[in-house]
Design a protein around this motif. Sequence first.
Motif, mmCIF file in Angstrom:
data_model
loop_
_atom_site.group_PDB
_atom_site.id
_atom_site.type_symbol
_atom_site.label_atom_id
_atom_site.label_comp_id
_atom_site.label_asym_id
_atom_site.label_seq_id
_atom_site.Cartn_x
_atom_site.Cartn_y
_atom_site.Cartn_z
ATOM 1 N N TRP A 256 6.568 -48.025 11.688
ATOM 2 C CA TRP A 256 5.330 -48.699 11.302
ATOM 3 C C TRP A 256 4.277 -47.704 10.834
ATOM 4 O O TRP A 256 3.459 -48.001 9.953
ATOM 5 N N ARG A 257 4.287 -46.497 11.365
ATOM 6 C CA ARG A 257 3.318 -45.478 10.942
ATOM 7 C C ARG A 257 3.381 -45.253 9.440
ATOM 8 O O ARG A 257 2.359 -45.007 8.795
ATOM 9 N N PHE A 258 4.580 -45.337 8.874
ATOM 10 C CA PHE A 258 4.737 -45.163 7.428
ATOM 11 C C PHE A 258 4.464 -46.472 6.687
ATOM 12 O O PHE A 258 3.807 -46.480 5.645
ATOM 13 N N HIS A 259 4.956 -47.573 7.225
ATOM 14 C CA HIS A 259 4.823 -48.860 6.540
ATOM 15 C C HIS A 259 3.380 -49.366 6.554
ATOM 16 O O HIS A 259 2.991 -50.140 5.666
ATOM 17 N N ALA A 260 2.593 -48.930 7.523
ATOM 18 C CA ALA A 260 1.194 -49.360 7.593
ATOM 19 C C ALA A 260 0.428 -48.958 6.338
ATOM 20 O O ALA A 260 -0.562 -49.611 5.974
ATOM 21 N N ILE A 261 0.865 -47.889 5.665
ATOM 22 C CA ILE A 261 0.219 -47.475 4.419
ATOM 23 C C ILE A 261 0.296 -48.608 3.397
ATOM 24 O O ILE A 261 -0.676 -48.906 2.698
ATOM 25 N N HIS A 262 1.446 -49.257 3.312
ATOM 26 C CA HIS A 262 1.615 -50.365 2.367
ATOM 27 C C HIS A 262 0.695 -51.531 2.724
ATOM 28 O O HIS A 262 0.191 -52.224 1.837
ATOM 29 N N HIS A 263 0.487 -51.732 4.007
ATOM 30 C CA HIS A 263 -0.353 -52.846 4.457
ATOM 31 C C HIS A 263 -1.834 -52.468 4.545
ATOM 32 O O HIS A 263 -2.641 -53.273 5.003
ATOM 33 N N SER A 264 -2.198 -51.271 4.121
ATOM 34 C CA SER A 264 -3.599 -50.858 4.233
ATOM 35 C C SER A 264 -4.464 -51.404 3.117
ATOM 36 O O SER A 264 -5.688 -51.453 3.240
ATOM 37 N N SER A 265 -3.862 -51.828 2.012
ATOM 38 C CA SER A 265 -4.638 -52.339 0.891
ATOM 39 C C SER A 265 -5.285 -53.675 1.244
ATOM 40 O O SER A 265 -4.631 -54.578 1.758
ATOM 41 N N ARG A 266 -6.572 -53.786 0.960
ATOM 42 C CA ARG A 266 -7.299 -55.028 1.218
ATOM 43 C C ARG A 266 -7.431 -55.874 -0.038
ATOM 44 O O ARG A 266 -8.110 -56.896 -0.038
ATOM 45 N N HIS A 267 -6.812 -55.421 -1.110
ATOM 46 C CA HIS A 267 -6.837 -56.161 -2.375
ATOM 47 C C HIS A 267 -5.405 -56.397 -2.829
ATOM 48 O O HIS A 267 -4.631 -55.454 -2.962
ATOM 49 N N MET A 268 -5.061 -57.632 -3.066
ATOM 50 C CA MET A 268 -3.738 -57.962 -3.563
ATOM 51 C C MET A 268 -3.815 -58.195 -5.066
ATOM 52 O O MET A 268 -4.513 -59.098 -5.536
ATOM 53 N N ASP A 269 -3.129 -57.353 -5.808
ATOM 54 C CA ASP A 269 -3.026 -57.523 -7.245
ATOM 55 C C ASP A 269 -1.768 -56.813 -7.718
ATOM 56 O O ASP A 269 -0.959 -56.357 -6.910
ATOM 57 N N TRP A 270 -1.598 -56.719 -9.029
ATOM 58 C CA TRP A 270 -0.351 -56.195 -9.584
ATOM 59 C C TRP A 270 -0.108 -54.727 -9.223
ATOM 60 O O TRP A 270 1.035 -54.260 -9.260
#
Length: 375
Positions: free
Chosen positions: A229-243
Amino acid sequence: MQDNITPPDRYDPTSNLAKRSILAYFSALLGVLALLGVLCFHFPELFTSKEFREAYTEDFARNLMLVGLIAAFAMGTLAILRGGDRVPALIGVGGATLAVLLGGATIKFDPIDKTPFSLGLDWFVISLFFSALVFIPIERILGQRKQLTLRAEWRTDIAYYFMSHLLVQFILIAITASTATISHFAAFPVVQDAIQSLPVWCQFLLAVFFADLAQALLHRAYHRLPWLWRFHAIHHSSRHMDWLAGSRVHLVEILLTRIGVLIPLVVLGFAPAAVNAYVILVGLQAVLAHANLGIRFGWLEYLVVLPRYHHWHHAQEKAYMDVNYAIHLPLVDMLMGTFKLPPQHAWPIAYGVMKPETVPTGIVRQHLAPFFGKW
């Protein structure tokens, strides 16, 4: 619904971000892409992918270069005359000028020799050009959430886009080059023969299913195992969903996921053409699944992973933090018992990890954080 959900950034037309010139930044993007395209023309053996070259013609590449150069000049000049964001506008005009001086769309080259590796820069240039051309206007017109095109941290995600596209090429080359060695350890000759007897289009469909099942299981492990999760949390850190949001993936996660997905396809005996087609699909669907599109797709949402389906996986809501792991087929989540989709009118209120401040900004700091940060 949780009480501690962090609300999304509000759209403020008076902010510095909102005042940025889209023309200037588009000019800069096209100018840089033109320079990268010139490298592809001058050194096709090193910078273009043999597999991807088969998907387009030389005339197409030259016409695309010409259109990009004209657009970079026109947008940059107009932005300079309007007096907004002159630095990126000058980068665009300067980059296009240098590309023309280096030969532009008129560069001649001999037949391309076979090389043991290539960077796949053509895949990055063409995919970024058309992704921006298609998704930016669509998101502005049909976006579920009103947000800036040049929203916060867009530069970070552009850097991730560059890294992930080129890295996938190297992983694919490494795995393809070791196909004979990997297949030697395979203990499923009957399965291999059965798969190889199928037409390529059928192998492609099967590859999508098996690959999605493998990545969904690994994806769930990213959420369940703290060290992953320490690595995957980077992917989930974005607060904006776009392309662009789907590109924010840590280098370690890219390596684990692509190797964990592609090696089984090779072991099972899928044809290189089917594997290459799957790799292209991954890039396209990753962009689509994260895109800011408020379109109602109806029953298609139960057949293919579309924006609303994956947006709920990124929601700041505990009820959706262990669901919707598939990236291609909701059927995979149905088989895993992790399928969950609310009524069609429902969209997440906010995105990102529950405490966004725990993840630093910038691609370098985010890559170091899993090793040194306190989570």
